[in-house]
Write a protein that holds these residues in place. Structure first.
Motif, mmCIF file in Angstrom:
data_model
loop_
_atom_site.group_PDB
_atom_site.id
_atom_site.type_symbol
_atom_site.label_atom_id
_atom_site.label_comp_id
_atom_site.label_asym_id
_atom_site.label_seq_id
_atom_site.Cartn_x
_atom_site.Cartn_y
_atom_site.Cartn_z
ATOM 1 N N THR A 1 0.829 -1.205 0.000
ATOM 2 C CA THR A 1 0.000 0.000 0.000
ATOM 3 C C THR A 1 0.861 1.252 0.000
ATOM 4 O O THR A 1 0.570 2.231 -0.709
ATOM 5 C CB THR A 1 -0.935 0.001 1.218
ATOM 6 N N ASN A 2 1.944 1.235 0.783
ATOM 7 C CA ASN A 2 2.855 2.379 0.826
ATOM 8 C C ASN A 2 3.519 2.611 -0.527
ATOM 9 O O ASN A 2 3.681 3.758 -0.962
ATOM 10 C CB ASN A 2 3.924 2.165 1.900
ATOM 11 N N ILE A 3 3.912 1.530 -1.185
ATOM 12 C CA ILE A 3 4.545 1.661 -2.498
ATOM 13 C C ILE A 3 3.561 2.231 -3.511
ATOM 14 O O ILE A 3 3.885 3.149 -4.282
ATOM 15 C CB ILE A 3 5.085 0.288 -2.969
ATOM 16 N N MET A 4 2.343 1.709 -3.511
ATOM 17 C CA MET A 4 1.329 2.196 -4.452
ATOM 18 C C MET A 4 0.990 3.672 -4.188
ATOM 19 O O MET A 4 0.823 4.460 -5.124
ATOM 20 C CB MET A 4 0.065 1.343 -4.343
ATOM 21 N N SER A 5 0.900 4.029 -2.924
ATOM 22 C CA SER A 5 0.582 5.420 -2.569
ATOM 23 C C SER A 5 1.697 6.359 -3.009
ATOM 24 O O SER A 5 1.439 7.458 -3.514
ATOM 25 C CB SER A 5 0.362 5.544 -1.055
ATOM 26 N N PHE A 6 2.942 5.913 -2.842
ATOM 27 C CA PHE A 6 4.072 6.743 -3.247
ATOM 28 C C PHE A 6 4.057 6.970 -4.756
ATOM 29 O O PHE A 6 4.276 8.087 -5.235
ATOM 30 C CB PHE A 6 5.386 6.083 -2.829
#
Length: 404
Positions: free
Chosen positions: A173-178
């Protein structure tokens, strides 16, 4: 029509008004130009400190690196010198808050330029690693790899992402949000590179699998330099090699953290011109890096070259009543230690060039595989060559003789 007298008065008033407006305009323009000049110099200093990796702050504002460089610049800059001397306290643009704002603005400019180049590419790869920082917060370091319009392969760092958890779904989720915040199209991702931890590399529920659900062409690659590092760790898991490396590390710390012991080492080294030259003018032993095992080749080579100096230093300290030095002296004079040192240094040195190659930005997978095969073939040839092992054995047996 106006009388002649009124026309003259009106014309005079207009000329006077225009003259005042012009003067005010010129004064405002000069002020703006001077302020921009000062701000430009301040930004130059901040960028300079960033490039040299030195802090802006000091114990006080007057002793900070920023203020020292600013003062030096002002010696040859009248506008800057006048600004420092006469500007109001709240309009000097030199406070820590202003420094931070300018620093952040420069970072945003650099980041946006990198992102712009990345967006213009048809495909790119992401390189992500998670670690705990000094304040015990979990964070992801996020990098992108792409070929720009000039055909140059680039690996660029974009920033850190704080993580509430290291669970697979949270990291994904953090990677996608970034990627979304950076306006990078996830469907353009053609490769994803992480370490080999199960939460990152898991085939079904790891981060790489979750990312591929959103970007089917994002192939996972375990960092090859990390793979080589793990191979060196496992291949060095022999008791005699582990003991040897532990002893080398302890002796390095022994000399590094004691002024008396280091003085004995430096004094002994100054008497031995040959070993001093072999150590490349170093005056200390190198400690072994816990994470980058390829760098241990240099540390072991330094210890091997300084072996007579280490022995004589420990003998001197032992004669002065240093019991710990006596224990280490007995340990390194054992043939098992010497042969392990010679062989381990020889094997690790064969991998240094490959490690450096695997970390180059312009390297590709095919080239890396080809060079890895060369190293593997070299080691296989040496393994079956009695002359190589004979030379290593002779070097180990001659080490104690060189002490005489």
């Amino acid at each position: 029509m106006l009388p002649l007298e009124l026309k003259v008065i009106k014309t005079y008033s207009l000329e006077k008004s225009e003259s005042i407006n012009k003067k005010l305009s010129d004064s405002a323009r000069t002020t703006v130009e001077n302020n921009r000049h000062v701000l430009h110099k301040i930004i130059e200093i901040i960028v300079l400190c960033a490039k040299q990796n030195i802090p802006l702050r000091g114990h006080t504002e007057e002793t900070s690196n920023f203020y020292a460089i600013l003062t030096a610049f002002a010696q040859n800059d009248e506008i800057l010198s006048e600004h420092i001397a006469s500007a109001q306290y709240n309009a000097k643009y030199t406070s820590p808050d202003i420094q931070n704002e300018l620093n952040d603005s420069c970072a945003e400019q650099v980041k946006e330029r990198i992102l712009s180049d990345c967006r213009n590419c048809p495909y790119f790869a992401i390189i992500v690693d998670e670690a705990t920082d000094k304040s015990t917060k979990e964070q992801l370091s996020f990098c992108v790899r792409f070929v720009d319009n000039k055909g140059t392969v680039r690996e660029e760092f974009l920033g850190f992402v704080l993580c509430a958890s290291v669970k697979e779904i949270e990291l994904c989720t953090n990677i996608m949000s970034f990627l979304q915040e950076a306006d990078l199209d996830v469907l353009k991702v053609r490769a994803q590179c992480y370490d080999g931890a199960s939460n990152m590399s898991g085939k079904y529920r790891g981060v790489q699998a979750l990312v591929r659900e959103r970007s089917p062409h994002a192939n996972y690659a375990h960092c090859k330099a990390h793979c080589l590092n793990l191979a060196l760790v496992h291949s060095s898991n022999i008791p005699c090699v582990r003991t040897m490396m532990s002893t080398v590390q302890d002796i390095s710390f022994l000399f590094d953290y004691s002024a008396k012991r280091l003085a004995a080492f430096v004094d002994e080294l100054s008497r031995d011109a040959t070993n001093k030259e072999e150590m490349e003018q170093r005056t200390k032993l190198r400690t072994l890096c816990e994470t980058r095992w390829s760098s241990r080749a240099d540390a072991l080579a330094t210890f091997r070259n300084a072996f007579p100096v280490v022995v004589h230093s420990l003998e001197t300290l032992n004669d002065d009543g240093d019991n710990k030095a006596g224990q280490y002296l007995a340990g390194i004079l054992c043939f098992e230690f010497i042969i392990a040192l010679i062989v381990a240094e020889h094997v690790l040195s064969s991998t240094v060039a490959l490690t450096n190659l695997l970390q180059k930005e312009d390297n590709d997978l095919l080239h890396a595989i080809g060079e890895a095969k060369v190293v593997i073939q070299l080691m296989n040839n040496e393994r079956n060559d009695p002359k190589v092992w004979g030379a290593l054995y002779e070097k180990a047996t001659n080490a104690p003789r060189n002490l005489i």
